[in-house]
Design a protein around this motif. Structure first.
Motif, PDB file in Angstrom:
ATOM      1  N   SER A  63       0.813  -1.226   0.000  1.00 43.52           N
ATOM      2  CA  SER A  63       0.000   0.000   0.000  1.00 43.52           C
ATOM      3  C   SER A  63       0.838   1.264   0.000  1.00 43.52           C
ATOM      4  N   GLY A  64       2.102   1.153   0.429  1.00 41.78           N
ATOM      5  CA  GLY A  64       2.938   2.345   0.579  1.00 41.78           C
ATOM      6  C   GLY A  64       2.758   3.025   1.923  1.00 41.78           C
ATOM      7  N   ASP A  65       1.904   2.439   2.778  1.00 36.21           N
ATOM      8  CA  ASP A  65       1.691   3.009   4.110  1.00 36.21           C
ATOM      9  C   ASP A  65       2.884   2.694   5.015  1.00 36.21           C
ATOM     10  N   VAL A  66       3.109   3.585   6.002  1.00 37.03           N
ATOM     11  CA  VAL A  66       4.116   3.363   7.036  1.00 37.03           C
ATOM     12  C   VAL A  66       3.430   3.572   8.376  1.00 37.03           C
ATOM     13  N   TYR A  67       3.687   2.679   9.342  1.00 32.02           N
ATOM     14  CA  TYR A  67       3.006   2.733  10.622  1.00 32.02           C
ATOM     15  C   TYR A  67       3.982   2.849  11.784  1.00 32.02           C
ATOM     16  N   ASP A 103      -3.724  -2.273  25.837  1.00 36.00           N
ATOM     17  CA  ASP A 103      -4.697  -3.321  25.541  1.00 36.00           C
ATOM     18  C   ASP A 103      -6.136  -2.861  25.729  1.00 36.00           C
ATOM     19  N   ASP A 104      -6.328  -1.699  26.370  1.00 34.89           N
ATOM     20  CA  ASP A 104      -7.682  -1.164  26.554  1.00 34.89           C
ATOM     21  C   ASP A 104      -8.078  -0.198  25.440  1.00 34.89           C
ATOM     22  N   MET A 105      -7.136   0.137  24.558  1.00 33.17           N
ATOM     23  CA  MET A 105      -7.404   1.114  23.510  1.00 33.17           C
ATOM     24  C   MET A 105      -8.118   0.481  22.325  1.00 33.17           C
ATOM     25  N   GLU A 106      -8.899   1.310  21.643  1.00 32.70           N
ATOM     26  CA  GLU A 106      -9.533   0.868  20.411  1.00 32.70           C
ATOM     27  C   GLU A 106      -8.527   0.927  19.270  1.00 32.70           C
ATOM     28  N   ALA A 107      -8.853   0.255  18.181  1.00 34.27           N
ATOM     29  CA  ALA A 107      -7.982   0.265  17.006  1.00 34.27           C
ATOM     30  C   ALA A 107      -7.905   1.666  16.415  1.00 34.27           C
ATOM     31  N   ALA A 108      -6.749   2.013  15.853  1.00 33.98           N
ATOM     32  CA  ALA A 108      -6.592   3.289  15.150  1.00 33.98           C
ATOM     33  C   ALA A 108      -7.319   3.196  13.809  1.00 33.98           C
ATOM     34  N   ALA A 109      -8.265   4.096  13.615  1.00 31.97           N
ATOM     35  CA  ALA A 109      -9.109   4.008  12.416  1.00 31.97           C
ATOM     36  C   ALA A 109      -8.635   4.945  11.319  1.00 31.97           C
ATOM     37  N   ASP A 110      -7.315   5.130  11.203  1.00 29.03           N
ATOM     38  CA  ASP A 110      -6.796   6.102  10.243  1.00 29.03           C
ATOM     39  C   ASP A 110      -6.294   5.468   8.954  1.00 29.03           C
ATOM     40  N   ALA A 111      -6.345   4.139   8.844  1.00 31.91           N
ATOM     41  CA  ALA A 111      -5.878   3.462   7.632  1.00 31.91           C
ATOM     42  C   ALA A 111      -6.403   2.027   7.644  1.00 31.91           C
TER      43      ALA A 111
END
Length: 477
Positions: free
Chosen positions: A142-146, A164-172
Motif C-alpha cells: 500500500s505504501g503506508d508506514v506505521y 490493551d484497553d485502547m480501540e484500534a486506530a481508524a486512520d488506515a
C-alpha cells in the motif's frame, strides 16, 4: 508569584519552569481547514492567546508556533463533495480562520506553518523512526508506514491508558498493520486520490499522517525540546498521545508541559460540524460584537466546559458593555486615555489580585471578578482625577492582558439593532450607576429623579438581587 499551570500529562498543577530562563516556547495544534471555523474552534485560539499575553506580561520572551493542517482525509473528502481542488478548499478555509482570529483580536503567532510546506521534515522523522525500530512500512504494497505502538513501552502515558484497553486506530486499512492500534505515519496514494495530494518518499508517492505533521513542525521551529504544548481536550488522545510517542521514540524530549482547553458545548455535546450544531463566527458576530464574544470566552476558565447559549452570551455582553461605559466616562472625565502600557509592563500595572488569579493556572474567572470590582471603584471616583487616572490605567491593563483593550477593536460589530441597543445600554448603565451612588449617599430624591428620567424615555427598570436590569417598554422595540 510564579505561574502555575495544570499539566494534563502529570495531572497536577505545576510551577512553570522554562527550559531557558526568560524565554517560553509554545506549540499549539491549529485547525484542520476543511470548513468554516465555529466558536468552538476559536475558543482554543483565544485561550492560548491569553496564555501568550500573560507570559509576555510577566517578562517572558515568547516563541509561539500554531500550525495549520492543510492536507488530511477530511479535506480530500470535503473537496470531492464540493467538486473543487483540495488546495483551493484549504486555502479558502485558512483565510476564513484568519479572519475569525483577527476579528476576535487573537494575536498572530511567531509563525504559523502549514503541513504541506514541511513534507521533507516529516519524511526525515519517519525514516529515523524506522531506523530506530519504532516504525515499519506495511507489507501489503500500500505504501503506508506505521508507528509500532508495542515498540514504545511508554505509549499511553499522556492519556493515562493501557494499550490493551485502547480501540484500534481508524486512520488506515488495518490489513497492513502489525497491531490494530498502530497508527499511520505515511499514507500511500490510493486510487482516485488527486496527484496533487501526493509527494515522493522512500516508500512511494503519498502524504503524511495527521500526527507526524505536528511532531515534525514542532521540532522544526522549537527544537527537540520545548516548554508547552497546547490544544483542545479532544486532541489529547489519539493526536497528542501519538505526537509524544513518535517524537520521544525518535530521541526528542518534546513538550515539558501539556495544556488542554475544554469544549464549548451545545445541549451537553461537544460543538462540532459533524453534530450539526456549529455556530459560525460571522453569524454570531451579527448578534454581539467581537469584543463581547471574546469576553464571553475568556470569562470562563479554559479548563471548564462552556454550555453555549445566546442568552448567556448576551448576558456576558451586557457586563462587558458596563466596563466599556466606565472606560468612556473615565476618558471624558480625564480628557484623554492613559498612555498604553507596553506588554512587558502589564503585570506590574494590574492589581495584585488580578495577577495572582492569572498566575494560578490562568484563573480568568477570578481575574474578571477583579476587573469588575475595579470598575465599580472607578465609578465612585469620577470626580477625583488622580485616583481615576490610576484606576483607569489598571482597568485598561487588565483588558489588555485579556486581549480586550478598546484600541484593538476598530468597531463594535454586531447588527444595526445590536449596536443601537449597545448605545442605549451605555447611556442607561451610566444613569443606573448614578442612581446607585445616590442611594448609597442616601440622596433618595436624586435617585428617584434619575429613575423617573429613565422611565420617561420608555425604558423599564427591574431591581434584581444581581442589580438593576433594563428593557425597552412597549412600543419602543
Amino acid at each position: 508569584m510564579t505561574l502555575r499551570i495544570y499539566d494534563t500529562a502529570t495531572r497536577e498543577v505545576r510551577d512553570f519552569t522554562p527550559l531557558e530562563e526568560g524565554k517560553a516556547s509554545l506549540y499549539v495544534c491549529g485547525l484542520t481547514v476543511q470548513s468554516e471555523p465555529h466558536v468552538g474552534h476559536i475558543r482554543s485560539g483565544v485561550n492560548f492567546d491569553v496564555l501568550q499575553r500573560w507570559l509576555r506580561a510577566t517578562g517572558f520572551e515568547v516563541t509561539f508556533i500554531r500550525n495549520i493542517t492543510d492536507i488530511d482525509d477530511k479535506i480530500l473528502i470535503k473537496s470531492a463533495e464540493q467538486d473543487r481542488p483540495w488546495y483551493n478548499l484549504a486555502y479558502d478555509m485558512s483565510r476564513e480562520l484568519t479572519a475569525a482570529y483577527d476579528a476576535l483580536n487573537v494575536a498572530a503567532p511567531t509563525y504559523e506553518p502549514a503541513a504541506t510546506g514541511h513534507i521533507p521534515e516529516m519524511v526525515e522523522l519517519i525514516t529515523e523512526l524506522i531506523e530506530r525500530g519504532h516504525a515499519y512500512p506495511a507489507g501489503d504494497g500500500s505504501g503506508d508506514v506505521y508507528f509500532d505502538v508495542r515498540s514504545w513501552a511508554a505509549y499511553g502515558e499522556l492519556s493515562g491508558q493501557k494499550l490493551d484497553d485502547m480501540e484500534a486506530a481508524a486512520d488506515a486499512d488495518p490489513r497492513g498493520k502489525r497491531d490494530p492500534r498502530d497508527f499511520a505515519l505515511w499514507k500511500g496514494q490510493k486510487a482516485g486520490e488527486p496527484d496533487t495530494a501526493a509527494w515522493p518518499s522512500p516508500w512511494g508517492r503519498g502524504r503524511p499522517g495527521w500526527h507526524i505533521e505536528c511532531s515534525a513542525m514542532a521540532g522544526k521551529y522549537l527544537g527537540p525540546a520545548f516548554d508547552i504544548h497546547g490544544g483542545g481536550l479532544d486532541l489529547r488522545f489519539p493526536h497528542h498521545e501519538n505526537e509524544q510517542a513518535q517524537a520521544r521514540a525518535a530521541g526528542r524530549d518534546f513538550a515539558a508541559y501539556w495544556m488542554h482547553n475544554a469544549w464549548i458545548t451545545t445541549a451537553g455535546e461537544k460543538m462540532s460540524k459533524s453534530l450539526g450544531n456549529s455556530l459560525l463566527v460571522p453569524n454570531v458576530l451579527e448578534r454581539v460584537s467581537a469584543a463581547e464574544l471574546r469576553f464571553y470566552m475568556v470569562a470562563a476558565h479554559y479548563r471548564s466546559n462552556v454550555e453555549f447559549s445566546f442568552a448567556a452570551l448576551e448576558e456576558a455582553a451586557v457586563g462587558f458593555r458596563r466596563i466599556m461605559a466606565y472606560v468612556e466616562r473615565a476618558r471624558k472625565a480625564l480628557g484623554e486615555m492613559p498612555e498604553r502600557v507596553a506588554a512587558s509592563g502589564l503585570a506590574a500595572t494590574v492589581p495584585p489580585d488580578f495577577a495572582a488569579a492569572m498566575d494560578e493556572d490562568l484563573g480568568t474567572p477570578a481575574a474578571v471578578a477583579v476587573l469588575h470590582n475595579t470598575v465599580r471603584e472607578g465609578n465612585k471616583v469620577l470626580d477625583d482625577t488622580a485616583r481615576l487616572g490610576a484606576n483607569l490605567a489598571q482597568v485598561l491593563a487588565m483588558l489588555d492582558v485579556l486581549g480586550l483593550h478598546p484600541d484593538d477593536f476598530s468597531s463594535t460589530g454586531g447588527s444595526d439593532a445590536s449596536r443601537h441597543e449597545q448605545a442605549i445600554d451605555v447611556l442607561v448603565t451610566g444613569l443606573l450607576e448614578q442612581r446607585n451612588q445616590a442611594r448609597a449617599d442616601k440622596d433618595y430624591a436624586a435617585a428617584d429623579a434619575i429613575r423617573d428620567r429613565i422611565k420617561a424615555a420608555g425604558i423599564e427598570i427591574e431591581d434584581t438581587p444581581s442589580g438593576p436590569k433594563w428593557s425597552l417598554g412597549e412600543g419602543n422595540n
